[in-house]
Design a protein around this motif. Structure first.
Motif, PDB file in Angstrom:
ATOM      1  N   HIS A 192       0.947  -1.352  -0.176  1.00 49.86           N
ATOM      2  CA  HIS A 192       0.060  -0.230   0.055  1.00 49.86           C
ATOM      3  C   HIS A 192       0.766   1.320   0.012  1.00 49.86           C
ATOM      4  N   VAL A 193       2.058   1.358   0.709  1.00 49.60           N
ATOM      5  CA  VAL A 193       2.817   2.392   0.794  1.00 49.60           C
ATOM      6  C   VAL A 193       3.331   2.656  -0.740  1.00 49.60           C
ATOM      7  N   LEU A 194       4.122   1.643  -1.197  1.00 46.53           N
ATOM      8  CA  LEU A 194       4.510   1.823  -2.571  1.00 46.53           C
ATOM      9  C   LEU A 194       3.497   1.915  -3.734  1.00 46.53           C
ATOM     10  N   MET A 195       2.348   1.387  -3.596  1.00 47.67           N
ATOM     11  CA  MET A 195       1.071   1.896  -4.582  1.00 47.67           C
ATOM     12  C   MET A 195       0.672   3.134  -4.489  1.00 47.67           C
ATOM     13  N   MET A 196       0.721   3.655  -3.398  1.00 50.99           N
ATOM     14  CA  MET A 196       0.221   5.016  -2.856  1.00 50.99           C
ATOM     15  C   MET A 196      -1.177   5.188  -2.955  1.00 50.99           C
ATOM     16  N   GLN A 231      15.561   5.287   9.134  1.00 51.59           N
ATOM     17  CA  GLN A 231      15.427   6.921   8.733  1.00 51.59           C
ATOM     18  C   GLN A 231      15.184   7.035   7.268  1.00 51.59           C
ATOM     19  N   VAL A 232      16.194   6.400   6.425  1.00 55.37           N
ATOM     20  CA  VAL A 232      16.161   6.686   4.991  1.00 55.37           C
ATOM     21  C   VAL A 232      15.136   5.730   4.369  1.00 55.37           C
ATOM     22  N   GLY A 233      15.234   4.757   4.726  1.00 56.15           N
ATOM     23  CA  GLY A 233      14.176   3.663   4.026  1.00 56.15           C
ATOM     24  C   GLY A 233      12.678   4.068   4.481  1.00 56.15           C
ATOM     25  N   PHE A 234      12.403   3.933   5.785  1.00 55.57           N
ATOM     26  CA  PHE A 234      11.188   4.425   5.923  1.00 55.57           C
ATOM     27  C   PHE A 234      10.543   5.889   6.161  1.00 55.57           C
ATOM     28  N   MET A 235      11.377   6.537   6.846  1.00 57.71           N
ATOM     29  CA  MET A 235      11.017   7.943   6.923  1.00 57.71           C
ATOM     30  C   MET A 235      11.185   8.890   5.672  1.00 57.71           C
ATOM     31  N   SER A 236      12.258   8.728   4.805  1.00 55.06           N
ATOM     32  CA  SER A 236      12.752   9.493   3.884  1.00 55.06           C
ATOM     33  C   SER A 236      12.086   8.954   2.368  1.00 55.06           C
ATOM     34  N   VAL A 237      12.128   7.605   2.243  1.00 55.15           N
ATOM     35  CA  VAL A 237      11.683   7.162   0.983  1.00 55.15           C
ATOM     36  C   VAL A 237      10.267   6.749   1.255  1.00 55.15           C
ATOM     37  N   GLY A 238       9.833   5.860   2.389  1.00 50.54           N
ATOM     38  CA  GLY A 238       8.480   5.894   2.394  1.00 50.54           C
ATOM     39  C   GLY A 238       7.787   6.899   2.710  1.00 50.54           C
ATOM     40  N   GLY A 239       8.079   7.696   3.730  1.00 48.05           N
ATOM     41  CA  GLY A 239       7.451   8.721   4.322  1.00 48.05           C
ATOM     42  C   GLY A 239       7.292   9.936   3.275  1.00 48.05           C
ATOM     43  N   GLU A 240       8.380  10.111   2.618  1.00 53.00           N
ATOM     44  CA  GLU A 240       8.497  11.440   1.785  1.00 53.00           C
ATOM     45  C   GLU A 240       8.241  11.159   0.340  1.00 53.00           C
ATOM     46  N   TRP A 241       9.105  10.174  -0.346  1.00 59.06           N
ATOM     47  CA  TRP A 241       8.994   9.871  -1.607  1.00 59.06           C
ATOM     48  C   TRP A 241       7.506   9.402  -2.093  1.00 59.06           C
ATOM     49  N   PHE A 242       6.972   8.372  -1.245  1.00 54.19           N
ATOM     50  CA  PHE A 242       5.951   7.662  -1.471  1.00 54.19           C
ATOM     51  C   PHE A 242       4.734   8.151  -0.765  1.00 54.19           C
ATOM     52  N   GLY A 243       4.903   9.451   0.197  1.00 58.77           N
ATOM     53  CA  GLY A 243       3.878  10.118   0.771  1.00 58.77           C
ATOM     54  C   GLY A 243       3.177   9.201   1.772  1.00 58.77           C
ATOM     55  N   MET A 244       3.947   8.185   2.652  1.00 57.55           N
ATOM     56  CA  MET A 244       3.405   7.577   3.637  1.00 57.55           C
ATOM     57  C   MET A 244       2.705   8.515   4.535  1.00 57.55           C
ATOM     58  N   TRP A 245       3.115   9.520   4.955  1.00 55.48           N
ATOM     59  CA  TRP A 245       2.716  10.399   5.744  1.00 55.48           C
ATOM     60  C   TRP A 245       1.210  10.862   5.697  1.00 55.48           C
ATOM     61  N   MET A 246       0.708  10.696   4.385  1.00 52.75           N
ATOM     62  CA  MET A 246      -0.543  11.274   3.962  1.00 52.75           C
ATOM     63  C   MET A 246      -1.571  10.003   4.339  1.00 52.75           C
ATOM     64  N   SER A 247      -1.122   8.769   4.623  1.00 56.03           N
ATOM     65  CA  SER A 247      -2.180   7.849   4.587  1.00 56.03           C
ATOM     66  C   SER A 247      -2.592   7.597   6.227  1.00 56.03           C
ATOM     67  N   HIS A 248      -3.603   7.532   6.352  1.00 57.96           N
ATOM     68  CA  HIS A 248      -4.118   7.109   7.608  1.00 57.96           C
ATOM     69  C   HIS A 248      -4.257   5.857   8.016  1.00 57.96           C
ATOM     70  N   TRP A 294      -1.955   3.331   6.359  1.00 60.05           N
ATOM     71  CA  TRP A 294      -0.598   2.601   6.205  1.00 60.05           C
ATOM     72  C   TRP A 294       0.636   3.664   6.223  1.00 60.05           C
ATOM     73  N   ASN A 295       0.525   4.025   7.670  1.00 60.58           N
ATOM     74  CA  ASN A 295       1.411   5.043   8.184  1.00 60.58           C
ATOM     75  C   ASN A 295       2.458   4.534   8.915  1.00 60.58           C
ATOM     76  N   GLY A 296       3.627   4.580   8.598  1.00 61.04           N
ATOM     77  CA  GLY A 296       4.609   3.874   9.591  1.00 61.04           C
ATOM     78  C   GLY A 296       5.415   4.914  10.330  1.00 61.04           C
ATOM     79  N   ILE A 297       5.044   6.202   9.831  1.00 61.25           N
ATOM     80  CA  ILE A 297       6.187   7.220  10.467  1.00 61.25           C
ATOM     81  C   ILE A 297       6.535   7.076  11.828  1.00 61.25           C
ATOM     82  N   GLU A 298       5.463   6.996  12.824  1.00 59.27           N
ATOM     83  CA  GLU A 298       5.573   7.078  14.364  1.00 59.27           C
ATOM     84  C   GLU A 298       6.437   5.930  14.662  1.00 59.27           C
ATOM     85  N   SER A 299       6.195   4.526  14.142  1.00 59.28           N
ATOM     86  CA  SER A 299       6.851   3.614  14.535  1.00 59.28           C
ATOM     87  C   SER A 299       8.226   3.663  13.929  1.00 59.28           C
TER      88      SER A 299
END
Length: 165
Positions: A39-43, A118-135, A137-142
């Protein structure tokens, strides 16, 4: 002091346990966390009006390869932390120079762990794939909990130790 050396060793072991359990869970319950990665990669759960969805990946083979890379990194983190803990344990009663040198693998493992989350989840997942926008599938906190704990242990272990009294 021996107490400080033991403290550093135990904190490293705690991170080794964490990385081991994360890797083990992903290997033994592949499908559950695969859904997260998919879901993160499919956005598909980010804000519908987002203009970054061109970055999405919907090729199931690429998604599996990405997940395998994540599991491989988590396994590497665990292996390096365990190997580092062994080296530190073997040198725990040695001179300051030998003990400080024994930390190299531990520092590599902790650095690898920091970069994974930090790079894999926060930067790539969070910012590149916009994971922070998902209610859902958001793994930012963990991810933040993982890498902030790892960096704290890395800083502590990196502090040079003195000779034993």
């Amino acid at each position: 002091m021996l107490t400080i050396r033991c403290s550093k060793l135990l904190l490293l072991i705690s991170i080794a346990i964490l990385c081991t359990l994360v890797s083990f869970n992903n290997l033994t319950d592949y499908a559950t966390n695969f859904e997260f990665v998919k879901h993160v990669l499919m956005m598909d759960t980010i804000f519908p009006n987002s203009s970054i969805t061109y970055r999405s990946i919907d090729n199931i083979t690429l998604i599996n390869l990405g997940y395998i890379l994540i599991i491989s990194l988590e396994t590497l983190n665990a292996a390096l932390c365990w190997a580092g803990a062994y080296k530190m344990l073997c040198a725990i009663n040695s001179s300051a120079q030998i003990f400080n040198n024994s930390k190299r693998i531990a520092i590599a493992g902790l650095t690898s762990g920091f970069l994974t989350w930090q790079v894999g989840f926060m930067s790539v997942g969070g910012e590149w794939f916009g994971m922070w926008m998902s209610h859902s599938w958001n793994g930012i906190e963990s991810s933040f909990r993982f890498f902030i704990t790892i960096i704290a242990v890395l800083i502590y272990i990196s502090i040079k130790d003195d000779e034993l009294a």
